[in-house]
Design a protein around this motif. Structure first.
Motif, PDB file in Angstrom:
ATOM      1  N   VAL A 208       0.856  -1.179   0.000  1.00 59.59           N
ATOM      2  CA  VAL A 208       0.000   0.000   0.000  1.00 59.59           C
ATOM      3  C   VAL A 208       0.898   1.237   0.000  1.00 59.59           C
ATOM      4  O   VAL A 208       1.972   1.230   0.604  1.00 59.59           O
ATOM      5  CB  VAL A 208      -0.977  -0.006   1.206  1.00 59.59           C
ATOM      6  CG1 VAL A 208      -0.238   0.193   2.513  1.00 59.59           C
ATOM      7  CG2 VAL A 208      -2.073   1.029   1.040  1.00 59.59           C
ATOM      8  N   ALA A 209       0.466   2.286  -0.683  1.00 57.16           N
ATOM      9  CA  ALA A 209       1.284   3.494  -0.809  1.00 57.16           C
ATOM     10  C   ALA A 209       1.551   4.144   0.548  1.00 57.16           C
ATOM     11  O   ALA A 209       2.685   4.511   0.855  1.00 57.16           O
ATOM     12  CB  ALA A 209       0.616   4.486  -1.747  1.00 57.16           C
ATOM     13  N   HIS A 210       0.514   4.279   1.378  1.00 53.30           N
ATOM     14  CA  HIS A 210       0.673   4.982   2.651  1.00 53.30           C
ATOM     15  C   HIS A 210      -0.238   4.339   3.696  1.00 53.30           C
ATOM     16  O   HIS A 210      -1.425   4.149   3.435  1.00 53.30           O
ATOM     17  CB  HIS A 210       0.316   6.464   2.470  1.00 53.30           C
ATOM     18  CG  HIS A 210       0.418   7.274   3.709  1.00 53.30           C
ATOM     19  ND1 HIS A 210       1.611   7.574   4.309  1.00 53.30           N
ATOM     20  CD2 HIS A 210      -0.547   7.822   4.496  1.00 53.30           C
ATOM     21  CE1 HIS A 210       1.379   8.297   5.397  1.00 53.30           C
ATOM     22  NE2 HIS A 210       0.078   8.454   5.521  1.00 53.30           N
ATOM     23  N   ILE A 211       0.302   4.034   4.859  1.00 55.62           N
ATOM     24  CA  ILE A 211      -0.501   3.490   5.958  1.00 55.62           C
ATOM     25  C   ILE A 211      -0.996   4.669   6.792  1.00 55.62           C
ATOM     26  O   ILE A 211      -0.204   5.478   7.272  1.00 55.62           O
ATOM     27  CB  ILE A 211       0.322   2.525   6.832  1.00 55.62           C
ATOM     28  CG1 ILE A 211       0.825   1.359   5.990  1.00 55.62           C
ATOM     29  CG2 ILE A 211      -0.518   2.013   8.005  1.00 55.62           C
ATOM     30  CD1 ILE A 211       1.842   0.481   6.682  1.00 55.62           C
ATOM     31  N   THR A 212      -2.321   4.771   6.933  1.00 62.12           N
ATOM     32  CA  THR A 212      -2.895   5.910   7.650  1.00 62.12           C
ATOM     33  C   THR A 212      -3.214   5.606   9.107  1.00 62.12           C
ATOM     34  O   THR A 212      -3.254   6.522   9.927  1.00 62.12           O
ATOM     35  CB  THR A 212      -4.180   6.398   6.955  1.00 62.12           C
ATOM     36  OG1 THR A 212      -5.114   5.309   6.910  1.00 62.12           O
ATOM     37  CG2 THR A 212      -3.882   6.889   5.545  1.00 62.12           C
TER      38      THR A 212
ATOM     39  N   VAL B 103       4.219  -4.294  13.943  1.00 63.97           N
ATOM     40  CA  VAL B 103       4.685  -3.374  12.910  1.00 63.97           C
ATOM     41  C   VAL B 103       4.011  -3.752  11.596  1.00 63.97           C
ATOM     42  O   VAL B 103       3.973  -4.928  11.227  1.00 63.97           O
ATOM     43  CB  VAL B 103       6.223  -3.448  12.749  1.00 63.97           C
ATOM     44  CG1 VAL B 103       6.689  -2.571  11.598  1.00 63.97           C
ATOM     45  CG2 VAL B 103       6.912  -3.053  14.038  1.00 63.97           C
ATOM     46  N   VAL B 104       3.490  -2.751  10.893  1.00 68.92           N
ATOM     47  CA  VAL B 104       2.907  -2.958   9.565  1.00 68.92           C
ATOM     48  C   VAL B 104       3.685  -2.096   8.588  1.00 68.92           C
ATOM     49  O   VAL B 104       3.845  -0.893   8.798  1.00 68.92           O
ATOM     50  CB  VAL B 104       1.402  -2.623   9.534  1.00 68.92           C
ATOM     51  CG1 VAL B 104       0.850  -2.758   8.130  1.00 68.92           C
ATOM     52  CG2 VAL B 104       0.635  -3.531  10.500  1.00 68.92           C
ATOM     53  N   ILE B 105       4.172  -2.735   7.514  1.00 66.86           N
ATOM     54  CA  ILE B 105       5.034  -2.060   6.532  1.00 66.86           C
ATOM     55  C   ILE B 105       4.254  -1.783   5.254  1.00 66.86           C
ATOM     56  O   ILE B 105       3.585  -2.671   4.719  1.00 66.86           O
ATOM     57  CB  ILE B 105       6.264  -2.942   6.211  1.00 66.86           C
ATOM     58  CG1 ILE B 105       7.055  -3.229   7.481  1.00 66.86           C
ATOM     59  CG2 ILE B 105       7.134  -2.289   5.146  1.00 66.86           C
ATOM     60  CD1 ILE B 105       8.121  -4.284   7.305  1.00 66.86           C
ATOM     61  N   GLY B 106       4.384  -0.561   4.752  1.00 68.43           N
ATOM     62  CA  GLY B 106       3.815  -0.165   3.471  1.00 68.43           C
ATOM     63  C   GLY B 106       4.926   0.314   2.555  1.00 68.43           C
ATOM     64  O   GLY B 106       6.118   0.191   2.870  1.00 68.43           O
ATOM     65  N   ALA B 107       4.549   0.903   1.409  1.00 68.37           N
ATOM     66  CA  ALA B 107       5.543   1.348   0.427  1.00 68.37           C
ATOM     67  C   ALA B 107       6.366   2.531   0.943  1.00 68.37           C
ATOM     68  O   ALA B 107       7.562   2.613   0.672  1.00 68.37           O
ATOM     69  CB  ALA B 107       4.868   1.723  -0.882  1.00 68.37           C
ATOM     70  N   ASP B 108       5.745   3.462   1.669  1.00 68.81           N
ATOM     71  CA  ASP B 108       6.472   4.661   2.090  1.00 68.81           C
ATOM     72  C   ASP B 108       6.910   4.629   3.542  1.00 68.81           C
ATOM     73  O   ASP B 108       7.318   5.645   4.089  1.00 68.81           O
ATOM     74  CB  ASP B 108       5.635   5.918   1.816  1.00 68.81           C
ATOM     75  CG  ASP B 108       4.460   6.051   2.760  1.00 68.81           C
ATOM     76  OD1 ASP B 108       4.121   5.075   3.449  1.00 68.81           O
ATOM     77  OD2 ASP B 108       3.874   7.155   2.825  1.00 68.81           O
ATOM     78  N   GLY B 109       6.809   3.484   4.201  1.00 65.84           N
ATOM     79  CA  GLY B 109       7.228   3.405   5.600  1.00 65.84           C
ATOM     80  C   GLY B 109       6.395   2.406   6.372  1.00 65.84           C
ATOM     81  O   GLY B 109       5.775   1.523   5.794  1.00 65.84           O
ATOM     82  N   SER B 110       6.387   2.582   7.693  1.00 64.59           N
ATOM     83  CA  SER B 110       5.667   1.625   8.528  1.00 64.59           C
ATOM     84  C   SER B 110       4.961   2.342   9.666  1.00 64.59           C
ATOM     85  O   SER B 110       5.237   3.506   9.955  1.00 64.59           O
ATOM     86  CB  SER B 110       6.628   0.585   9.073  1.00 64.59           C
ATOM     87  OG  SER B 110       7.585   1.185   9.905  1.00 64.59           O
ATOM     88  N   ARG B 111       4.061   1.609  10.302  1.00 63.88           N
ATOM     89  CA  ARG B 111       3.399   2.071  11.524  1.00 63.88           C
ATOM     90  C   ARG B 111       3.643   1.029  12.595  1.00 63.88           C
ATOM     91  O   ARG B 111       3.712  -0.172  12.293  1.00 63.88           O
ATOM     92  CB  ARG B 111       1.888   2.209  11.314  1.00 63.88           C
ATOM     93  CG  ARG B 111       1.479   3.356  10.471  1.00 63.88           C
ATOM     94  CD  ARG B 111       0.929   4.432  11.349  1.00 63.88           C
ATOM     95  NE  ARG B 111       0.538   5.567  10.537  1.00 63.88           N
ATOM     96  CZ  ARG B 111      -0.126   6.567  11.006  1.00 63.88           C
ATOM     97  NH1 ARG B 111      -0.512   6.587  12.254  1.00 63.88           N
ATOM     98  NH2 ARG B 111      -0.426   7.577  10.238  1.00 63.88           N
ATOM     99  N   THR B 112       3.748   1.466  13.846  1.00 66.92           N
ATOM    100  CA  THR B 112       4.001   0.559  14.964  1.00 66.92           C
ATOM    101  C   THR B 112       2.970   0.783  16.055  1.00 66.92           C
ATOM    102  O   THR B 112       2.642   1.933  16.370  1.00 66.92           O
ATOM    103  CB  THR B 112       5.414   0.810  15.542  1.00 66.92           C
ATOM    104  OG1 THR B 112       6.380   0.633  14.498  1.00 66.92           O
ATOM    105  CG2 THR B 112       5.718  -0.148  16.670  1.00 66.92           C
ATOM    106  N   ALA B 113       2.479  -0.315  16.608  1.00 69.05           N
ATOM    107  CA  ALA B 113       1.594  -0.260  17.767  1.00 69.05           C
ATOM    108  C   ALA B 113       2.266  -1.021  18.891  1.00 69.05           C
ATOM    109  O   ALA B 113       2.717  -2.147  18.714  1.00 69.05           O
ATOM    110  CB  ALA B 113       0.242  -0.880  17.431  1.00 69.05           C
ATOM    111  N   HIS B 114       2.355  -0.376  20.066  1.00 63.24           N
ATOM    112  CA  HIS B 114       2.964  -0.996  21.245  1.00 63.24           C
ATOM    113  C   HIS B 114       1.872  -1.532  22.148  1.00 63.24           C
ATOM    114  O   HIS B 114       0.781  -0.989  22.218  1.00 63.24           O
ATOM    115  CB  HIS B 114       3.812   0.025  22.011  1.00 63.24           C
ATOM    116  CG  HIS B 114       4.965   0.551  21.219  1.00 63.24           C
ATOM    117  ND1 HIS B 114       6.174  -0.069  21.165  1.00 63.24           N
ATOM    118  CD2 HIS B 114       5.057   1.640  20.412  1.00 63.24           C
ATOM    119  CE1 HIS B 114       6.983   0.601  20.376  1.00 63.24           C
ATOM    120  NE2 HIS B 114       6.333   1.656  19.893  1.00 63.24           N
ATOM    121  N   ARG B 115       2.216  -2.608  22.856  1.00 65.92           N
ATOM    122  CA  ARG B 115       1.264  -3.181  23.824  1.00 65.92           C
ATOM    123  C   ARG B 115       1.383  -2.478  25.138  1.00 65.92           C
ATOM    124  O   ARG B 115       2.367  -2.066  25.587  1.00 65.92           O
ATOM    125  CB  ARG B 115       1.581  -4.660  24.046  1.00 65.92           C
ATOM    126  CG  ARG B 115       0.960  -5.498  22.996  1.00 65.92           C
ATOM    127  CD  ARG B 115       0.988  -6.943  23.356  1.00 65.92           C
ATOM    128  NE  ARG B 115       0.108  -7.170  24.509  1.00 65.92           N
ATOM    129  CZ  ARG B 115       0.084  -8.281  25.182  1.00 65.92           C
ATOM    130  NH1 ARG B 115       0.859  -9.266  24.856  1.00 65.92           N
ATOM    131  NH2 ARG B 115      -0.725  -8.451  26.198  1.00 65.92           N
TER     132      ARG B 115
END
Length: 148
Positions: A45-49, A136-148
């Motif tokens: 995906v281009a961008h993770i929102t 961690v979820v990785i997309g085309a322009d970077g990633s997003r992280t969720a901590h527990r």
């Protein structure tokens, strides 16, 4: 009884003639084995929102939202890395989707961001989730992280 014995011998002989000897099939694989390829033809995906991890009684549900460049993207998925096993407490996913057909009206229609947004989800069982510190979820322009 004398008739029964020859009939049984004949039946047994017929049955045993069908039993042949087999030999292993020759190995037809190329030397060095088959190349490792990814069977997933989707693109990141281009961008993770957004990224959310919602604990449940049996583990957790991971939900990611993303923004492709145009309308018409479909077939979203969160593909786990490392067979979904946490590595040093981190479970990593790739957010992928399928492109619309080239030249289709959807592939040329941009629209506003909310109309293009797509969602993908995954489930983490309780055993793996107990070993997880972050997702961690990785997309085309970077990633997003969720901590527990």
């Amino acid at each position: 009884m004398t008739f029964f014995r020859p009939v049984m011998i004949a039946a047994l002989a017929c049955a045993l003639t069908g039993c042949g000897h087999s030999k292993p099939a020759p190995d037809l694989s190329p030397k060095g084995g088959y190349p490792k390829t990814s069977s997933d033809w989707r693109t990141p995906v281009a961008h993770i929102t957004a990224l959310e991890v919602a604990p449940t009684t049996t583990g957790a549900i991971v939900t990611a939202r993303g923004l492709p460049p145009t309308q018409g993207y479909w077939g979203t998925a969160l593909i786990p890395e490392n067979d979904g096993q946490p590595v040093d407490g981190v479970i990593t996913y790739r957010f992928v989707l399928a492109k619309p057909p080239v030249g289709s009206p959807d592939s040329q229609r941009v629209g506003n961001p909310p109309s293009r947004e797509v969602t993908a989800g995954a489930f983490i069982n309780a055993i793996r989730f107990a070993q997880t510190k972050q997702v961690v979820v990785i997309g085309a322009d970077g990633s997003r992280t969720a901590h527990r």
